[in-house]
Design a protein around this motif. Structure first.
Motif, mmCIF file in Angstrom:
data_model
loop_
_atom_site.group_PDB
_atom_site.id
_atom_site.type_symbol
_atom_site.label_atom_id
_atom_site.label_comp_id
_atom_site.label_asym_id
_atom_site.label_seq_id
_atom_site.Cartn_x
_atom_site.Cartn_y
_atom_site.Cartn_z
ATOM 1 N N GLN A 89 0.833 -1.191 0.000
ATOM 2 C CA GLN A 89 0.000 0.000 0.000
ATOM 3 C C GLN A 89 0.874 1.250 0.000
ATOM 4 O OE1 GLN A 89 -2.750 -0.557 3.343
ATOM 5 N NE2 GLN A 89 -4.361 -0.839 1.840
ATOM 6 N N HIS A 90 2.066 1.134 0.593
ATOM 7 C CA HIS A 90 3.033 2.232 0.573
ATOM 8 C C HIS A 90 4.087 1.952 -0.488
ATOM 9 C CE1 HIS A 90 1.540 4.111 4.234
ATOM 10 N NE2 HIS A 90 1.504 2.919 4.797
ATOM 11 N N LEU A 91 4.613 3.010 -1.058
ATOM 12 C CA LEU A 91 5.731 2.862 -1.977
ATOM 13 C C LEU A 91 6.993 2.472 -1.211
ATOM 14 C CD1 LEU A 91 5.354 5.967 -4.336
ATOM 15 C CD2 LEU A 91 5.065 3.562 -4.961
ATOM 16 N N PRO A 92 7.997 1.919 -1.900
ATOM 17 C CA PRO A 92 9.301 1.726 -1.261
ATOM 18 C C PRO A 92 9.803 3.065 -0.719
ATOM 19 C CG PRO A 92 9.226 0.626 -3.387
ATOM 20 C CD PRO A 92 7.978 1.425 -3.286
ATOM 21 N N ALA A 93 10.615 3.006 0.312
ATOM 22 C CA ALA A 93 10.996 4.202 1.061
ATOM 23 C C ALA A 93 11.535 5.327 0.187
ATOM 24 C CB ALA A 93 12.029 3.821 2.127
#
Length: 722
Positions: free
Chosen positions: A683-687
């Motif tokens: 749900q989140h992009l890679p850092a």
């Protein structure tokens, strides 16, 4: 030619190599030649004037200067220990040789990436400290109730079991496998039933909720108001672990089989292990070719069974909700095709391989809580490290209680943290009231929702020490001094199932939806409620003594992110009471969607190595990332006084340090394959991408670093929902 000398500052024995005090020695700017008297006099005058200026500068930089910025904020140099540590923390990770307007992630985290191994994250350092604190809370509780006594008993029993010098745990593992029907890879020593029913075995495995086939959980319905439902989801770990390399699985299974006394030859063990590894790879390939991030869909149990006939879904799901029927509605992700393909794979796989696969899942589950059976006994974690495993075992079931006990000792300055929350809430209120695109009626409803938004800081009242609700809740685990460690682990598994069944029956959550000792926060649509986990309430995310803009950059952006979730593309569908209903004026809603589409279009046009980074599930996170940064930034700029961090290498303004501190929340070192997997399922992009793209949409960032229109870190089209 100027030269520099560097002194190292030490605090409590820590070498603060990046906080340098520079003493510049200026070499003569001219060669000695014959000069006239007037020139000598002029040179002497210039020398003394220069010396006077240098003296004034030294005084101003060593006697805690205080001055006001153009915005009227008062600044002074901070030289206490926490400020020095903050300087070290920042400079130890940043690479200031990178142009911040070209790649701000490399600017903020470049040195971290050079020093660390693949898989390392800045979170690891923080969680190591959290684990040490948890150990102290569990081992040396300041006060006790029956719950404290139980979780301390579980911890001590765990330690004794893992630290045993003999191989008694080998027998424990054999008994677990025998109870489940026996592990074929052990040959004639498996000691189990030869005709065990596969469906029965599958149910036994899911009582522990651990397998690489799919994941079953219970949470708030995405479609039905105020209702807890069963959800069948992709087993994300199959993708996270990327089972393209079969060698490691075969090696570990072989070692486990040998440790448990298999009567098969090494070659025979490897042949069976290869079949299991191949099955896992096939599951991975099915998952990786499916749109994992599709939104959940409602479906009846009977419809799922029609598509996936090899599994008796009704009996399996009744483990979680005994009232379930074939007509009952559950929620499913990603789609029916995925479960149909899994069912077909199940059908064509031979019986022994399926049993080996399921029981290998069980062994992995218990190896997380006992000695690692897949490693040689001589390589098992030593006694000095066994406490870490036992802390994880205890917090797994007692998370809410220990969260409150932990907060009592390490909860930070709750008054100031609440002030930060209210400051950010106030900025959000102002944004709503000043939104020219919103009608007055919708503004009023939005402000009401914002006002009603409640929150908890790592502890809920019902789980505080001595609370009757806490004691009544945990009595169901019923751990006793006479229980063996295996018996305690079985009770723990039953307790987890009890919590799920209670959640289904009551229609509301029994505990937080996040692990309280993760670096995480969450917003619940249906309760209009925000929870912040314990690690976020202490250093490096919050400190009473560091400059406030660092607190806003680290903790404040997290708070702003969760508050924005109440008004993102999903949260906006729920009213102030958590009811799923439209409370927007039609024309205002249309403009809101246009603003959302701007962000959607921005991310949809971004790729990583040819892979699109956008999916519908992540849209809410993008909106909240951008919104959270802007809310926290605006809140900090309203503060009247700020302190400047020491250190010659740091950026010159507090605005720049704000964005630098924010970005360093995400420092990590990932392999390209891991980055692609996160894009596919997360749900989140890679850092790195999360930092880069969110800041490109924050005009305050471009202004702080004076980024030009052509620079990479300034988006061609600036989008903002709030």
């Amino acid at each position: 030619m100027a030269s520099n000398e560097e002194e190292r500052v030490e605090l409590n024995g820590t070498d603060l190599e990046e906080v340098v005090i520079e003493r510049r020695r200026v070499a003569p700017a001219f060669e000695p030649t014959r000069v006239r008297g007037r020139e000598v006099l002029l040179a002497i005058t210039v020398f003394f004037m220069t010396s006077l200026c240098i003296g004034l500068i030294v005084c101003l930089t060593t006697v805690k200067p205080a001055f006001s910025t153009a915005e009227g904020r008062r600044q002074e140099l901070c030289e206490d220990e926490s400020c020095l540590k903050s300087s070290v923390y920042i400079t130890s990770k940043a690479n200031f040789s990178v142009d911040p307007c070209e790649n701000f992630y490399n600017y903020a985290c470049g040195k971290f990436e050079k020093k660390k191994a693949f898989g390392d994250q800045v979170d690891d350092e923080i969680l190591a400290e959290v684990n040490q604190r948890l150990r102290k809370v569990i081992e040396n509780p300041k006060q006790k109730d029956s719950v404290v006594e139980m979780y301390k008993l579980l911890y001590e029993t765990c330690l004794k079991s893992i630290e045993r010098k003999d191989r008694n745990q080998t027998e424990d593992f054999r008994n677990i496998l025998k109870d489940l029907g026996g592990w074929p890879i052990l040959g004639s020593s498996s000691g189990g039933k030869k005709n065990i029913d596969l469906q029965e075995l599958l149910q036994r495995v899911y009582e522990l909720r651990h397998t690489d086939l799919f994941y079953i959980t219970v949470s708030e319905s995405a479609f039905q108001e105020k209702k807890q439902v069963i959800k069948v989801l992709t087993a994300v770990q199959i993708l996270e672990n990327n089972y393209e390399d079969l060698t490691d699985i075969i090696k570990k299974m072989k070692q486990a089989a040998i440790s448990l006394g298999s009567t098969l030859t090494g070659k025979e063990i490897e042949e069976q292990a290869l079949k299991v590894a191949t099955l896992r790879k096939e599951i991975y390939q099915i998952a990786s070719k499916t749109h994992i991030t599709e939104k959940e869909q409602t479906i009846s149990v009977s419809r799922l069974h029609e598509q996936s006939k090899e599994i008796n879904w009704l009996d399996l799901l009744k483990l979680f909700d005994k009232s379930l029927t074939v007509k009952s509605i559950i929620e499913l992700s990603p789609n029916l095709e995925y479960y149909g393909r899994l069912s077909e794979l199940w059908r064509k796989t031979d019986r022994d391989t399926l049993i080996n696969f399921l029981l290998w899942n069980i062994l992995l589950y218990y190896s997380e809580k006992m000695k690692d059976i897949s490693s040689p006994f001589s390589q098992n974690s030593n006694e000095k490290e066994s406490w870490k495993k036992c802390v994880n075992v205890v917090t797994y079931s007692f998370s809410s209680a220990i969260g409150c006990d932990y907060s009592k000792t390490y909860g930070g300055d709750s008054k100031n943290i609440r002030n930060i929350i209210e400051s950010i809430r106030s900025v959000m209120k102002q944004k709503i009231e000043e939104a020219s695109w919103m009608d007055d009626k919708t503004k009023k409803r939005a402000v009401t929702k914002l006002k009603k938004l409640t929150y908890n800081l790592a502890c809920e009242e019902q789980f505080t020490l001595g609370n009757k609700k806490r004691i009544n809740f945990y009595k169901h685990i019923n751990l006793k001094p006479s229980d063996s460690y295996i018996a305690m682990l079985k009770k723990q598994a039953k307790f987890e199932m009890f919590k799920i069944q209670k959640q289904i029956k009551s229609g509301r959550r029994t505990e937080w939806a996040i692990y309280l000792f993760s670096i995480n926060a969450v917003y619940h649509f249906q309760q209009n409620w925000m929870a912040i986990a314990a690690p976020l309430l202490t250093e490096p995310f919050y400190s009473k003594t560091v400059p406030r803009y660092i607190n806003y950059a680290k903790l404040g952006t997290v708070i702003g992110h969760e508050i924005t979730h109440a008004f993102d593309d999903q949260g906006s569908q729920f009213d102030e009471n958590g009811s799923l209903k439209n409370w927007w004026d039609d024309s205002t809603l249309q403009i809101f969607r246009q603003r959302v589409d701007c962000i959607k279009s921005f991310y949809a046009n971004k790729t990583f190595r040819g892979l699109s980074i956008f999916n519908e599930q992540s849209l809410a996170e993008h909106i909240s990332d951008i919104g959270g940064i802007r809310l926290a930034y605006e809140a900090f700029t309203k503060e009247k006084t700020h302190k400047i961090l020491p250190g010659s290498k740091l950026p010159s303004s507090e605005e720049q340090i704000f964005f630098l501190s924010y970005a360093q929340n995400f420092c990590s070192k990932e392999k390209e394959s891991t980055t692609k997997t996160t894009i596919t399922i997360g749900q989140h992009l890679p850092a790195s991408l999360r930092v880069l793209y969110s800041l490109q949409q924050v005009p305050e960032f471009s202004k702080a670093f004076n980024c030009k229109d052509a620079d990479e870190m300034k988006a061609r089209e600036q989008c903002s929902v709030w």
